[in-house]
Motif scaffolding. Structure first.
Motif, PDB file in Angstrom:
ATOM      1  N   LYS A 371       0.823  -1.208   0.000  1.00 35.74           N
ATOM      2  CA  LYS A 371       0.000   0.000   0.000  1.00 35.74           C
ATOM      3  C   LYS A 371       0.858   1.259   0.000  1.00 35.74           C
ATOM      4  CE  LYS A 371      -4.299   1.658   2.047  1.00 35.74           C
ATOM      5  NZ  LYS A 371      -5.320   1.394   3.087  1.00 35.74           N
ATOM      6  N   SER A 411      -8.344  -5.001   1.170  1.00 26.71           N
ATOM      7  CA  SER A 411      -8.099  -3.653   0.651  1.00 26.71           C
ATOM      8  C   SER A 411      -8.592  -3.529  -0.778  1.00 26.71           C
ATOM      9  CB  SER A 411      -6.595  -3.339   0.704  1.00 26.71           C
ATOM     10  OG  SER A 411      -6.336  -2.061   0.165  1.00 26.71           O
ATOM     11  N   ASP A 413      -7.577  -0.672  -2.385  1.00 29.87           N
ATOM     12  CA  ASP A 413      -6.628   0.310  -2.893  1.00 29.87           C
ATOM     13  C   ASP A 413      -6.068  -0.155  -4.236  1.00 29.87           C
ATOM     14  OD1 ASP A 413      -3.546   1.277  -2.990  1.00 29.87           O
ATOM     15  OD2 ASP A 413      -4.755   2.762  -1.925  1.00 29.87           O
ATOM     16  N   VAL A 416      -2.720  -1.975  -4.142  1.00 29.36           N
ATOM     17  CA  VAL A 416      -2.821  -3.310  -3.557  1.00 29.36           C
ATOM     18  C   VAL A 416      -3.466  -4.284  -4.536  1.00 29.36           C
ATOM     19  CG1 VAL A 416      -3.818  -4.653  -1.665  1.00 29.36           C
ATOM     20  CG2 VAL A 416      -2.944  -2.356  -1.230  1.00 29.36           C
TER      21      VAL A 416
END
Length: 1322
Positions: A371, A411, A413, A416
């Motif tokens: 991340k 996650s 993100d 990620v």
């Protein structure tokens, strides 16, 4: 016993047949041992002891002591030497003796024989004989090793005499001679000696032995394993062990063979309690990376060595908790992605595999690294390329899958998700991954897709789509993937589409899977025939997907002549006919519902955009049917009569009489207001499908439908809007809304055309579009709660449309203000669908309106020059005004945000656009943006800050925001994108600048250019985007120089007063970003200086309008953000800087830290807000914990040499802890739950600290500096808290009273009572 039975040696020795003359030396030896209780056997029987061994040793020693003056020791030794000259007697002297003990009966058979030590062992325990006996043994050992023999049993017998002696008189000589013998010995003998050294030599000689053995490592690699085993068995002093470890580490770093590396590992990591374990592991990691990076797959010995290394590492990590924790600390301590090595990934997979129960910390570390961008996809690619032998893949495969699944599960993100997708793709396609392992991976992903949160289902399905690139591998698992059909009810519509993309790709390309294909076809038909809306939507999406794959052909496209016969399915053949039948069934099932039909048209358009090898006969059939339907429904030559007292007219007509045979117009008003079926909703998707079909069949030429670009639209007359009632205004708004969507589709369609007339019309249409959007917002101010029609027709779009709930922002819970979610705030600041041409938005414009998305091709218009004047210089030349430029840039920023940040696009046609394609297009786009950027900055230069037009400011900000989104794209993680990055950097450089080719130099050049634009930032959001660009560039090519420039630029931007324009929430988030960048390169000394200045200036923040002189952007409202970041930065820098310091530097660091904390305490006393107090308490606890673990041990050492400085540090920290006591009392007095939550932690930390300080002072003879006193509770102003008065303790109480859970906080010494409080920490 008789002479014959016992064969005991008499006074004479027999030689041959005759009996020789008695030797007095030999006779003396025999007599002595006989008198001591030893009977020497002449035959094969062992020597006999007539009394216990300890008594034998005592008697020999006593006899030799009594006759010392007669040289009896020499005579005894000479006699012993004469005896053992014969190998028979030598061997017997080396073998165990027997103590014959009388049994319970009277017969000899009842005697009990107890095995005792050999004659050599007995003589070695006699003090007067030990030295000479050791020499005899060493001589025999020397003789033994000079003979070249693989059999070391004789040597082992000789060495066994020296094992575990209770004492050795001359241990140094024994050590030296034994090591000398080992140097001349052959290899088998060396191994035998090394094996015996820990048992032969006394502890006092271990350190010297270790030094000598470590030197032997340099010259004899063959013995490395045995030497390391020997060193591991020695109980070494910590200092000597550290020296040997350093020597071995230096050897490892220079380079060592794979065979010896596992052995070195064991020695280096055995002393796991050592404080320098992390430093040792870092060096091991570097050497390990070199070994694992060497690729020679044909060398099986080398590959097996790599496997052995990690098996040894795994064994150590699983048995010793400290080792695994230190590995995690080593990997977590790396701050820059360029410092990471692929072996870091392998170590994490190894740790995860060995941690049977506690896998979560490893997964958290892994996710955090990804991340933060320190684990990049390029690292993963290197790992699979060189670092993964087949056996390690099998050992860690499950861990890799589990860690990848953890990333996807926890996650969303973009970084990620991209990393996890790359991991699974590389793992699936890896050369050593067998079918059974692929099945395990796919099974895990299917399970994850069905059980995880819906927001992560799409990335998981996209992984399956990416695996279709090599269809031969995944096609073996088609039956397994059919399980997706069982989970359709849990998927969103966009995910259903992906599922059918996967399954249809597999089943339609292989005749052997026709049964599965029929099963899918049956499911599609059932969905289409369902009366349930959600199932019908699924049916439409899946039917179009299936038709596409059925009609996909591998043959080259051939031209198909258009004719009326193509409008009939019966004239089609083969796959085209099957696909057309599916589409016709779909159209029939949606004909009565415009929203369903609109979804169908949108999906057909998406199919045409993505399918290059679509059967031309199917395409021609679609062309014929779609064109006819459009002309019949939407085009008119007349204006309809008034409806609901609204008057209509044809507006925005661009076609001249010469260009068209008859005046044409889009009948938007009548279809909007009169049609019961809401057919107007179908207009944009229908036209989109129409123009894509024409574009496909005419090779990009849209001249056959170019009249639609300029044709007018039938709309209510706008001048009457001020006199309309609410219902009429809503009807007008609907007409405007549909016109906007129409213009958006028209501009997207014709922006690709090369005709000069069409280009001019496209720009005019863009102006019309901007005008209508502005008009729509003005109308909505009168009806703010009105729900606009839909632009897209999938369920997700209708549910998540924010236009129906404009008050959603107000429903957020207030506690969210305490946690500033900077990224979400900044990223959401761009509204994709509203015009960016306007300056600060009015209240009605804050709502996000879901218009039709324009194609990314609109950026083609950026090639036209920007004209700032109101009047065009020439009507013949195409140009852009600032509003048009801002609209295009705003749309470009919107596209970048949605595609590069992983936003949920639903079933928008933007799903077809890959982020890589858009970023690649930037190579062509950025030169035009750069040209406009120069024009905008030139215009800002010519104006004063106070009079710069809002439109110009918006344009400047949009350019910066687009650059920020481009350079922060996660795709630049991949090493193969380096050339793309280089081209993009070149594209934004001025044409007149000197050519550069290195990415590092290009990044440095762009950073310099951006720092020169600091003064052009007139809004806070501009400043943040400028810094974001520089931070993104720094993350791509880390450099201390760039980091310093970021800090300086942030400092300049923080020293400016910003105008309004952004919301308060956005302002706070933006200030937070700037402060973080400003402090990014600060060390503890710098922070101390900042805090000193802050102490002087904090008092000036009295009203809301006051600002800090040192940083003009910091006012009373956002001061807590600055304060929080100062504390956070101080904490992070302490953790970083303590890693490699001398004792003297440690002292300086903690002195600076203590002064900084004292300064921050003074600041929080002035700015006494709850958020500041909570932050100070929380971070103070964290810093005190570091002080306990790293500071106290060093200060204990330095207390002897620099007592005054150490005590000064203690006293400074004392003032901080006293204030923290006040704070704890204040929290309980005011019932502040946010503060009270940290009181237990502080209490525990402070109690430990007090005892550690007391122990340090007492140990160094400074106990008078520490004494106890009773404390009283006080508030933050130092006033007594009477309701919590301290109860006096008894005189004999010796422990310090710490704050109890019942609010007892002591703070002031009571002179009458001692030994109950701490002077240092009170």
């Amino acid at each position: 016993m008789t002479q014959a039975n016992n064969s005991v040696l008499t006074c004479s020795l027999q030689s041959g047949v005759s009996q020789s003359v008695k030797n007095p030396v030999t006779e003396f030896f025999k007599q002595t041992v006989r008198n001591s209780g030893i009977k020497l056997a002449s035959n094969d029987d062992p020597n006999i002891l007539t009394q216990e061994q300890a008594l034998v040793v005592r008697d020999i020693d006593k006899l030799l002591e009594e006759n010392r003056s007669d040289d009896c020791i020499d005579k005894f030794l000479k006699g012993f030497k004469l005896l053992i000259k014969k190998e028979k007697y030598l061997r017997k002297a080396l073998l165990p003796t027997q103590f014959r003990k009388a049994g319970s009966g009277n017969s000899p058979e009842s005697d009990v024989n107890i095995q005792q030590e050999s004659l050599f062992r007995i003589f070695l325990k006699v003090n007067n004989l030990q030295k000479e006996v050791i020499e005899i043994l060493l001589d025999e050992i020397t003789s033994s090793v000079t003979e070249e023999s693989q059999d070391t049993s004789w040597l082992r017998l000789l060495l066994s005499q020296l094992r575990y002696l209770p004492h050795i008189k001359n241990a140094e000589t024994l050590t030296t001679k034994l090591l000398d013998i080992m140097e001349i010995a052959p290899y088998p003998s060396q191994l035998e000696i090394l094996d015996s050294i820990p048992e032969v030599l006394p502890d006092s000689e271990y350190n010297e032995t270790a030094k000598q053995l470590s030197k032997m490592l340099d010259n004899n690699e063959e013995l490395s394993s045995a030497i390391i085993d020997c060193l591991n068995a020695l109980n070494l002093d910590p200092e000597i062990r550290a020296q040997v470890q350093d020597h071995i580490l230096s050897k490892v770093l220079i380079g060592t063979s794979i065979k010896t590396f596992p052995v070195f590992l064991e020695f280096l990591m055995t002393d796991y309690k050592a404080q320098n374990l992390s430093a040792t592991l870092m060096k091991i990691r570097n050497a390990l990376d070199t070994i694992m990076a060497s690729t020679d797959k044909k060398n099986k010995e080398k590959e097996s060595g790599k496997i052995m290394i990690f098996q040894r590492l795994q064994s150590l990590s699983s048995t010793v908790k400290t080792v695994s924790e230190s590995w995690l600390n080593v990997i977590s301590s790396i701050k820059v992605h360029t410092d990471h090595k692929p072996v870091d990934l392998l170590v994490l997979f190894m740790l995860h595999s060995s941690a049977k129960l506690k896998k979560r910390p490893i997964e958290v570390t892994f996710r955090k690294r990804v991340k933060e961008g320190t684990f990049k996809c390029s690292l993963l690619e290197q790992f699979f390329e060189k670092y993964l032998p087949q056996q390690l893949l099998r050992d860690y495969f499950t861990s890799m899958v589990e860690m990848g699944s953890s990333l996807l599960r926890t996650s969303s993100d973009v970084l990620v998700v991209d990393f996890a997708s790359t991991l699974f793709r590389l793992l699936f396609n890896y050369e050593h991954t067998d079918t059974i392992y692929r099945q395990e991976m796919l099974d895990n992903l299917i399970l994850l897709a069905g059980s995880t949160d819906q927001k992560n289902t799409t990335p998981i399905l996209n992984i399956f789509v990416s695996l279709l690139e090599d269809i031969t591998k995944i096609q073996h698992h088609t039956v397994l993937l059919m399980r997706f059909l069982e989970k359709l009810d849990t998927f969103e519509l966009k995910d259903v589409k992906l599922v059918f993309e996967i399954l249809c790709t597999l089943t339609c390309s292989d005749e052997s899977l026709s049964g599965l294909k029929e099963e899918i076809h049956m499911i599609v038909r059932k969905q289409l025939s369902s009366s349930k809306r959600s199932l019908k939507h699924r049916g439409i999406v899946s039917a179009v997907v299936m038709a596409k794959h059925v009609a996909t052909t591998t043959a080259e496209r051939s031209e198909v002549e258009f004719s009326d016969s193509l409008a009939s399915i019966s004239n089609l053949q083969g796959d085209a006919k099957e696909a057309a039948a599916i589409l016709e069934l779909t159209k029939t099932s949606t004909a009565d519902n415009p929203e369903l039909l609109g979804l169908y048209y949108d999906q057909l358009a998406s199919m045409l955009m993505k399918s290059e090898n679509l059967d031309p006969h199917l395409s021609a059939w679609l062309h014929a049917t779609i064109t006819e339907d459009f002309q019949r429904v939407f085009v008119t030559e007349t204006v309809c009569a008034d409806i609901n007292d609204l008057q209509f007219s044809v507006q925005y007509n661009l076609n001249s009489n010469v260009e068209v045979d008859a005046p044409l117009a889009l009948n938007i008003a009548e279809l909007t207001l009169k049609s019961e079926k809401s057919e107007i909703l179908i207009l944009p998707p229908h036209f989109r499908l129409l123009r894509l079909l024409h574009f496909r069949h005419e090779n990009g030429d849209l001249s056959s439908i170019d009249a639609l670009l300029g044709c007018g639209v039938v709309l209510p007359k706008m001048e009457q809007r001020t006199s309309l009632d609410s219902d009429q205004l809503k009807q007008m708004v609907d007409c405007i809304f549909h016109s906007i969507n129409w213009f958006r589709e028209v501009v997207s369609a014709f922006v690709t055309q090369k005709s000069k007339k069409l280009r001019m019309k496209v720009i005019q249409r863009l102006d019309n579009l901007i005008e209508l959007e502005k008009l729509l917002h003005e109308c909505l101010e009168s009806i703010p709660q009105y729900k606009l029609p839909v632009s897209y027709f999938d369920v997700l779009s209708q549910i998540s449309s924010r236009s129906s709930s404009p008050q959603k922002e107000q429903t957020k819970p207030k506690p969210l203000k305490k946690k500033l979610k900077t990224r979400e705030i900044i990223e959401d600041s761009t509204v994709a669908t509203t015009s960016a041409a306007k300056a600060p938005k009015r209240a009605s414009e804050e709502r996000s309106i879901k218009f039709r998305e324009m194609d990314t091709d609109i950026v083609r218009l950026l090639k036209y020059p920007l004209v700032m004047e109101e009047a065009p210089p020439s009507s013949e030349q195409a140009y852009l005004n600032i509003n048009q430029l801002n609209f295009i840039l705003g749309d470009f920023v919107s596209k970048l945000t949605m595609l590069t940040k992983g936003r949920d696009l639903g079933l928008s046609h933007l799903n077809v656009v890959a982020p890589l394609s858009l970023i690649s297009d930037c190579v062509m786009i950025l030169p035009n943006i750069n040209r406009h950027f120069v024009a905008i900055t030139s215009q800002i230069n010519q104006s004063d800050d106070a009079v710069v037009k809002d439109e110009i400011q918006v344009g400047f900000g949009l350019v910066l925001e687009s650059l920020s989104l481009i350079f922060s794209w996660s795709g630049f993680q991949h090493s193969k994108r380096l050339d793309l990055l280089r081209n993009i950097l070149k594209a934004f450089r001025p044409q007149s600048s000197s050519p550069l080719n290195s990415v590092n130099r290009l990044v440095a050049d762009l950073t310099d250019r951006l720092t020169n634009h600091v003064d052009y930032c007139l809004r806070l959001s501009h400043a943040v985007n400028l810094i974001k660009i520089m931070v993104a560039l720094h993350s791509i090519t880390p450099s201390q120089e760039i980091r310093t420039k970021i800090a300086k630029a942030s400092g300049k931007l923080l020293n400016k007063r910003w105008r309004g324009g952004d919301s308060i929430k956005n302002n706070l988030a933006n200030i937070d970003i700037l402060i973080k960048s400003y402090l990014s390169s600060a060390n503890i000394k710098t922070i101390c200086g900042l805090v000193g200045t802050l102490q002087e200036q904090t008092g000036e923040l009295k009203s809301k309008s006051d600002t800090l002189p040192m940083l003009q952007s910091i006012d009373k409202a956002n001061f807590y953000i600055f304060y929080r970041n100062l504390l956070g930065c101080l904490h992070d820098r302490i953790k970083t800087e303590i890693q490699s310091l001398t004792n003297s530097q440690h002292l300086t660091l903690w002195r600076t830290t203590a002064l900084t904390m004292q300064g921050l305490m003074m600041v929080v006393k002035v700015q006494e807000s709850k958020s500041n107090l909570v932050c100070f308490l929380k971070k103070s606890i964290a810093i005190l914990k570091i002080f306990l673990s790293h500071g106290i041990p060093i200060l204990e050492i330095m207390l002897k040499s620099k007592p005054d400085q150490v005590v000064e540090i203690f006293k400074t920290i004392q003032s901080n802890t006293r204030f923290l006591h006040h704070l704890c009392c204040y929290s309980k007095l005011t019932k502040s739950t946010s503060l009270m939550a940290y009181v237990p932690q502080f209490r525990l930390t402070l109690e430990t600290l007090v005892y550690r300080v007391k122990a340090a002072l007492v140990a160094n003879g400074c106990s008078e500096a520490f004494w106890m006193g009773n404390l009283k509770n006080r508030d933050l102003q130092g006033e007594d808290i009477l309701s919590q008065s301290t109860v006096n303790t008894t005189a004999n109480e010796e422990d310090e009273e710490m704050p109890d859970d019942d609010d007892s906080c002591e703070d002031e010494e009571d002179e009458g009572v001692d030994k109950s409080g701490s002077e240092v920490f009170d």
